[in-house]
Design a protein around this motif. Structure first.
Motif, PDB file in Angstrom:
ATOM      1  N   TRP A 162      30.766  54.444  51.423  1.00  0.00           N
ATOM      2  CA  TRP A 162      30.327  55.290  50.311  1.00  0.00           C
ATOM      3  C   TRP A 162      31.007  56.655  50.364  1.00  0.00           C
ATOM      4  O   TRP A 162      31.519  57.151  49.354  1.00  0.00           O
TER       5      TRP A 162
ATOM      6  N   THR B 241      34.777  56.482  49.379  1.00  0.00           N
ATOM      7  CA  THR B 241      35.067  56.430  47.945  1.00  0.00           C
ATOM      8  C   THR B 241      34.822  57.775  47.272  1.00  0.00           C
ATOM      9  O   THR B 241      35.537  58.152  46.350  1.00  0.00           O
ATOM     10  N   LYS B 242      33.817  58.514  47.745  1.00  0.00           N
ATOM     11  CA  LYS B 242      33.552  59.842  47.185  1.00  0.00           C
ATOM     12  C   LYS B 242      34.660  60.824  47.557  1.00  0.00           C
ATOM     13  O   LYS B 242      34.904  61.791  46.823  1.00  0.00           O
TER      14      LYS B 242
ATOM     15  N   GLY C  84      37.773  59.924  47.800  1.00  0.00           N
ATOM     16  CA  GLY C  84      39.021  59.435  47.228  1.00  0.00           C
ATOM     17  C   GLY C  84      39.870  58.622  48.178  1.00  0.00           C
ATOM     18  O   GLY C  84      41.073  58.438  47.950  1.00  0.00           O
TER      19      GLY C  84
ATOM     20  N   LEU D  90      29.220  47.960  48.035  1.00  0.00           N
ATOM     21  CA  LEU D  90      30.480  48.709  48.033  1.00  0.00           C
ATOM     22  C   LEU D  90      31.532  48.097  47.121  1.00  0.00           C
ATOM     23  O   LEU D  90      32.533  48.750  46.797  1.00  0.00           O
TER      24      LEU D  90
ATOM     25  N   LYS E 107      32.111  47.392  43.987  1.00  0.00           N
ATOM     26  CA  LYS E 107      32.612  47.950  42.727  1.00  0.00           C
ATOM     27  C   LYS E 107      33.588  49.094  42.943  1.00  0.00           C
ATOM     28  O   LYS E 107      34.336  49.465  42.022  1.00  0.00           O
ATOM     29  N   SER E 108      33.623  49.654  44.155  1.00  0.00           N
ATOM     30  CA  SER E 108      34.533  50.762  44.445  1.00  0.00           C
ATOM     31  C   SER E 108      35.737  50.333  45.279  1.00  0.00           C
ATOM     32  O   SER E 108      36.564  51.168  45.638  1.00  0.00           O
ATOM     33  N   ALA E 109      35.848  49.046  45.576  1.00  0.00           N
ATOM     34  CA  ALA E 109      36.895  48.581  46.486  1.00  0.00           C
ATOM     35  C   ALA E 109      38.212  48.337  45.751  1.00  0.00           C
ATOM     36  O   ALA E 109      38.240  47.910  44.600  1.00  0.00           O
ATOM     37  N   GLU E 110      39.301  48.589  46.459  1.00  0.00           N
ATOM     38  CA  GLU E 110      40.628  48.284  45.940  1.00  0.00           C
ATOM     39  C   GLU E 110      40.884  46.781  46.003  1.00  0.00           C
ATOM     40  O   GLU E 110      41.453  46.193  45.078  1.00  0.00           O
TER      41      GLU E 110
ATOM     42  N   GLU F  28      38.900  40.754  41.575  1.00  0.00           N
ATOM     43  CA  GLU F  28      39.163  41.651  42.705  1.00  0.00           C
ATOM     44  C   GLU F  28      39.218  40.928  44.046  1.00  0.00           C
ATOM     45  O   GLU F  28      39.607  41.516  45.054  1.00  0.00           O
TER      46      GLU F  28
END
Length: 387
Positions: free
Chosen positions: A130, A133-134, A136, A155, A157-160, A177
């Motif tokens: 978390w 991702t905050k 960057g 996590l 939805k924020s993964a590369e 993804e």
């Protein structure tokens, strides 16, 4: 239902040898199912790019605190634990632990300055992922099971990139993804010399060997079935390695007279898993994702006993995949004690069946999983440098 997982082999490109020193932070904890794939990825990163700087994040009261340094990597701790679903006073501390772990994760990321963060699951990965991702920092997820854990689902939805071992996991992650990779496994599991391995356990190479894996914490049903049947198994003229877990070791060592069972080796934990697999003709094990991947990699016929106490009953799904391919037999917790001896005797003395199960297991193996994942991670760090 989401679209079919991409096969990772079509997305792995060459990595640059002159990309500097990639900095990778790996969050994994709680069980070997999370920790050992993380270590396998770290090993592969170093193999692909020797200058990669790697730091683990875990908790001090779980196995990663010992396993990671033993593998040669540094680890930092955060103060976090899971939220209990039943009412308990321990839940009162959870908000405090969560706030503390977020602050600690912020400090670790600010100091280490990773190019990328890898979540291999366990609740320790939640705050770390978390915060990443905050801040960057690109996040990569490696999910071991067919039914993903809560942390990786949160996590996602924020993964590369989300690496999965089973196609069934696709439906729980954002569409497009996921990339099927298989589970990273330790390459040294297939490197042991078989003759030396027999000598390590003081075993006779001419006798059949049964390997029973109760897990690092111990699997109650497997251990109780073994305790009830250990004399009968010994009477079959088998050699047995029984890894019961640290929490059960003293109990069985005091309860069973092993001096009368010279072919039984009771172990709390197996540091030499490579040698244990090398001598095993048949394995009894839970059906966790890592266990299934290691059985496939080593080509070991198995009797799988899925844990009934896991989310989404994913161990039964894992086991059925192995059974459907002809690599394993499935036995439930409730059946095990009554069927263990007869099933072991039937399988371990059927050389042709063992050979067929071995071939089937090897067909399921993905020995390059860790290296494939490492290449993609390094490519992502290279892309970050170009931005």
């Amino acid at each position: 239902m989401h679209s079919e997982q991409k096969d990772i082999s079509s997305t792995v490109g060459p990595t640059s040898a002159a990309m500097g020193k990639p900095r990778v932070l790996i969050a994994a904890g709680g069980t070997g199912g999370h920790v050992y794939p993380a270590i396998a990825i770290a090993d592969a990163l170093r193999e692909e790019c020797a200058e990669t700087e790697i730091l683990f994040v875990g908790t001090e009261n779980h196995m990663e605190w010992h396993a990671v340094p033993e593998a040669g990597y540094d680890i930092k701790s955060i103060w976090i634990s899971g939220f209990h679903r039943r009412l308990t006073l321990k839940n009162l501390l959870f908000p405090v632990k969560l706030a503390t772990s977020i602050a600690q994760s912020f400090s670790i990321i600010s100091t280490f300055k990773p190019d990328i963060v890898v979540s291999c699951g366990g609740y320790v990965a939640g705050p770390v992922g978390w915060v990443a991702t905050k801040r960057g920092v690109p996040l990569v997820i490696q999910e071991q099971n067919s039914f993903p854990g809560v942390t990786n689902r949160m996590l996602a939805k924020s993964a590369e990139v989300i690496f999965t071992a089973f196609k069934d996991a696709d439906q729980y992650f954002p569409e497009g993804e996921t990339r099927v990779s298989g589970n990273p496994t330790r390459s040294e599991l297939v490197e042991a010399d078989r003759q030396a391995s027999y000598e390590s356990f003081n075993f006779d190479p001419q006798k059949k060997t049964l390997l029973v894996l109760g897990g690092s914490g111990g699997a109650r049903a497997i251990n109780e079935a073994m305790a009830a049947n250990v004399e009968r198994l010994h009477a079959l003229n088998l050699q047995v390695i029984w890894q019961c877990g640290r929490s059960y070791f003293d109990k069985y060592r005091g309860r069973i007279d092993f001096e009368k069972l010279p072919n039984i080796r009771l172990k709390d934990f197996l540091k030499n898993m490579d040698e244990a697999y090398a001598v095993a003709d048949l394995v009894v094990s839970r059906a966790g994702a890592l266990s299934c991947s290691e059985l496939a990699l080593t080509g070991k016929p198995s009797i799988l006993v899925p844990s009934p106490n896991v989310a989404g009953d994913h161990q039964t799904k894992n086991a059925r995949s192995m059974v459907n391919e002809g690599a394993a037999e499935l036995v439930t917790d409730s059946e095990l004690s009554n069927t263990l001896v007869s099933l072991v005797e039937k399988l371990i003395n059927d050389q042709e069946r063992l050979k067929q199960m071995q071939k089937a297991a090897l067909k399921l193996a993905r020995p390059d999983a860790a290296n494939d994942i490492a290449k993609v991670i390094l490519n992502l760090t290279e892309e970050k440098e170009r931005i």
